[in-house]
Design an enzyme around this catalytic site. Structure first.
Site, short mmCIF file in Angstrom:
data_model
loop_
_atom_site.label_atom_id
_atom_site.label_comp_id
_atom_site.label_asym_id
_atom_site.label_seq_id
_atom_site.Cartn_x
_atom_site.Cartn_y
_atom_site.Cartn_z
N ASP A 59 0.85 -1.19 0.00
CA ASP A 59 0.00 0.00 0.00
C ASP A 59 0.89 1.24 0.00
O ASP A 59 1.97 1.23 0.60
CB ASP A 59 -0.88 0.03 1.25
CG ASP A 59 -2.13 -0.81 1.08
OD1 ASP A 59 -2.59 -0.93 -0.07
OD2 ASP A 59 -2.63 -1.34 2.08
N GLU B 284 -6.06 14.52 7.02
CA GLU B 284 -6.13 15.41 5.86
C GLU B 284 -7.16 16.51 6.06
O GLU B 284 -6.90 17.69 5.77
CB GLU B 284 -6.49 14.60 4.59
CG GLU B 284 -5.40 13.66 4.13
CD GLU B 284 -5.49 12.30 4.80
OE1 GLU B 284 -6.30 12.17 5.76
OE2 GLU B 284 -4.76 11.37 4.40
N GLU C 40 -16.35 4.03 -2.52
CA GLU C 40 -17.10 4.05 -3.78
C GLU C 40 -17.21 5.46 -4.36
O GLU C 40 -16.94 5.68 -5.53
CB GLU C 40 -18.51 3.45 -3.55
CG GLU C 40 -18.51 1.97 -3.23
CD GLU C 40 -17.91 1.13 -4.34
OE1 GLU C 40 -18.13 1.46 -5.52
OE2 GLU C 40 -17.21 0.15 -4.03
N THR C 41 -17.62 6.43 -3.50
CA THR C 41 -17.81 7.81 -4.01
C THR C 41 -16.50 8.55 -4.11
O THR C 41 -16.33 9.42 -4.97
CB THR C 41 -18.76 8.59 -3.09
OG1 THR C 41 -18.15 8.72 -1.78
CG2 THR C 41 -20.09 7.88 -2.95
N ARG C 42 -15.54 8.24 -3.20
CA ARG C 42 -14.23 8.89 -3.16
C ARG C 42 -14.37 10.42 -3.03
O ARG C 42 -13.62 11.17 -3.64
CB ARG C 42 -13.40 8.52 -4.39
CG ARG C 42 -13.19 7.01 -4.51
CD ARG C 42 -12.36 6.64 -5.70
NE ARG C 42 -10.99 7.09 -5.51
CZ ARG C 42 -10.13 7.31 -6.51
NH1 ARG C 42 -10.54 7.16 -7.76
NH2 ARG C 42 -8.91 7.71 -6.27
N SER D 34 -16.06 13.59 0.03
CA SER D 34 -16.77 13.91 1.27
C SER D 34 -17.16 15.38 1.22
O SER D 34 -16.60 16.16 0.43
CB SER D 34 -15.89 13.63 2.49
OG SER D 34 -14.76 14.49 2.49
#
Length: 673
Positions: free
Chosen positions: A304, A345, A373-375, A377
């Site tokens: 990762d 962040e 899924e939406t990536r 906020s």
């Protein structure tokens, strides 16, 4: 767990010496047929010492036969000592873990809501307990109510407390840890004796350790060599009779022990146990010896980006508006989209916004959290909404709503990505306002480590949710070989399968429930102790410090284990060949004068030649114990380079050392003859 144990600590040595004598019991010794042959030889030598006419032909003195018996006994003790010492280190670590399993009481919550104090050992799966500040968690469980910091240092060695709360990926608690602040209600998830700590103790003690396929293959080779050398020894007796040379049974026994691969036979088990121990010293639990050994065959690492290659806390560095918007409007929208975002962040964006000395809005709305899924906020207000997120997701949202994409957006996004940063696009009511520049920092020392892995033939693959440009920049800066951009957790399993289809051995790390399938699919899966129970069950290695960078250390330990076994096997077989040519000319030169030309060592007599070789055979086991325990040292290089180096050092060295050692011992024996 975090503390390391010195190899030759006095209490470990004393216990190992006792155990090495107890291991002489034939029922135990037969598990190692090579050393069992030595024990049979020792018992025959003892019989010949007591009854010199046992075979009606013994021609050497009783003192000489007794000397052979003593040396064979020491050979067995030394071989058993190496194994007992390796096991003792594991037992010492297990005892340290067992100290956390002190008798304790548990506050069980009954169905009517009242409490009762019971022994922790009486807790059953499904019971609910309440644990408050300063109290130990009595058994493994799942948090169903409350939020608290938990001190896991007794188990993991990590001093910093971790936050545990109900729901999400971090609701599992380990028996033996203690609550540092606040309280928790925990549902017990394991029966007594089957907790995570019990499993740890079993693994550390090696109770579940089985021979790996490579060990079995090597053991088969060693047994084949043993049988071949025994057949050679058996043919020498009639050959000596034919040459009218009186070859005693005691000398044949000694010669047999010298020629069979007793060195690696005596150290093989210790090498495997020590390999498991070295992994444990790194605060990593291996579920089997096979998992550690597989690490040595790994040639692809799936890593990762966040937390492994970078520090993981990306910090907001700049606000960059598009031409159609203003700096102030971008800052306000970025602030609003992040005010309820509790990620590092999000907090860094709010902090950077405050530094701009702009009057920031105070309107309250409904927070929309980030999802894989939406990536994105953001916040929904009564009359408007603001979002921040991955460029592709934001552009897609605007296009679907029929909005306009600023012409300079692509250049801004690429500009941030080329600097190695992560761009977040900010929009208000489907109008793109600009980009937030999040700075990613590469961990220290990784560039050199990746170079070392590359030299060893190990390919590194970085998986990241970032876009192509950001991923390419980070990959280049870190020095990884390849990258997979915009990779979701569930995509990792496809990456693993693709690599395995090419014949590669793959290792990866993970901590979440969504990582569990990939951890199970990988040849080596390293789960974080802070992760979910499903991830830990799917993996074959568990890092108690929850540091994903350790995957690289484990791979190197696995390679070191294989190299140590291979190097000492090479040394042992080379030893046997050298001893064969060192001893036989000295033994047969009286019956066959032509053999004197091959007696380049000019050993004193056939008896001293055999005795010298036997003493050398016992001493070399002792001298190699530190290497078996610590492992062969090596630096990053290709497999072929390492193989050539080991063949030179341990192969050629294994041929030369016996000639020198046997000659020196023979000279010493001459002083007492």
């Amino acid at each position: 767990m975090a503390e390391t144990t010195k190899i030759f600590e006095s209490h470990l040595v004393k216990q190992a010496l006792k155990d090495s004598v107890l291991k002489l019991y034939p029922v135990y010794m037969i598990k190692n047929p090579i050393m069992f042959v030595v024990e049979v030889g020792m018992l025959l030598a003892l019989g010949l010492t007591i009854y010199p006419d046992l075979f009606h032909q013994e021609s050497v003195s009783r003192l000489y036969v007794f000397s052979i018996f003593i040396i064979l006994l020491l050979t067995l003790v030394f071989a058993n000592f190496s194994e007992a010492l390796a096991e003792g280190r594991g037992k010492a670590q297990a005892n340290a873990l067992r100290q956390t399993q002190t008798e304790m009481k548990a506050r069980r919550i009954k169905q009517d809501g009242s409490y009762e104090m019971i022994d922790a050992s009486d807790l059953k799966k499904g019971h609910i307990v309440r644990v408050a500040t300063g109290e130990q968690i009595p058994n493994d469980g799942k948090v169903i109510k409350g939020l608290a910091t938990v001190d896991e240092s007794a188990i993991t060695g990590e001093s910093a407390p971790v936050i545990k709360e109900s729901g999400g990926d971090f609701d599992n608690v380990i028996g033996g840890t203690s609550v540092a602040s606040d309280w928790l209600e925990v549902e017990i998830t394991s029966e007594p004796g089957h907790s995570f700590l019990d499993k740890m103790i079993g693994l550390v003690e090696g109770a579940t350790r089985k021979k790996t396929p490579n060990e079995i293959a090597l053991f088969t080779l060693l047994m084949t060599l043993t049988i071949i050398f025994l057949v050679v020894i058996l043919t020498m007796y009639p050959l000596a009779k034919f040459l009218n040379f009186n070859l005693s049974i005691a000398m044949l026994i000694a010669l047999a022990v010298c020629l069979i691969p007793t060195t690696i036979g005596g150290l093989l088990s210790a090498i495997g146990i020590a390999g498991m121990d070295r992994v444990t010293q790194f605060n990593i639990l291996a579920k089997s010896g096979r998992s550690v050994e597989t690490c040595g065959d790994v040639n692809v690492l799936i890593l990762d980006k966040t937390g492994t290659i970078t520090y993981g806390n990306r910090m907001a560095d700049a606000f960059i508006p598009v031409k159609s918007s203003s700096f102030e409007r971008l800052v306000k929208a970025a602030y609003e989209s992040s005010i309820a975002d509790d990620t590092p962040e999000g907090r860094s964006i709010v902090k950077l916004a405050y530094k701009q000395h702009i009057d920031l809005p105070q309107e309250v709305g409904e927070y929309i959290p980030f999802t894989a899924e939406t990536r994105m906020s953001g916040v929904k207000f009564t009359t408007r909404e603001v979002y921040k997120g991955a460029p592709n997701s934001m552009v897609k949202r605007v296009k679907e709503a029929g909005g306009h994409i600023p012409v300079d957006l692509d250049a801004l996004v690429k500009g941030v990505s080329k600097k190695g940063g992560t761009p977040l696009v900010v929009l208000e009511d489907n109008e793109i306002l600009g980009v937030i520049y999040l700075k990613d920092v590469i961990k220290d020392g990784l560039v050199e480590r990746f170079r070392e892995l590359r030299e060893m033939g190990i390919e590194t693959v970085m998986c990241t949710g970032d876009n192509e440009l950001t991923a390419a920049t980070i990959a280049k800066e870190a020095g990884v070989d390849r990258f997979v951009a915009e990779c979701k957790p569930e995509d990792k399993i496809n990456v693993i399968r693709e690599e395995q289809a090419k014949g590669h051995i793959v290792a990866m790390t993970g901590d979440g429930t969504n990582d569990a399938p990939a951890l199970a699919e990988a040849n080596v899966g390293l789960a974080m102790n802070s992760g979910t129970m499903s991830a830990k069950e799917a993996a074959n290695l568990i890092d108690l410090d929850s540091n994903p960078t350790k995957l690289m250390e484990v791979v190197l330990i696995g390679k070191q284990l294989l190299m140590t076994r291979g190097s000492l096997t090479t040394f042992s077989i080379a030893n046997d060949i050298a001893k064969y040519f060192a001893i036989l000319p000295a033994m047969f030169m009286a019956a066959m004068p032509a053999m004197n030309h091959l007696n380049i060592m000019h050993l004193h007599s056939p008896e001293s030649a055999v005795l010298s070789a036997l003493i050398f055979n016992a001493l070399i086991i002792v001298l190699l114990i530190p290497i078996a325990m610590k492992g062969v040292k090596f630096k990053g290089a290709s497999t072929q380079t390492i193989l050539m180096k080991n063949m030179l050092v341990y192969g050629l060295g294994g041929m030369i050392v016996p000639f020198i050692g046997i000659k020196l011992i023979d000279l010493i024996i001459q002083l007492f003859v």
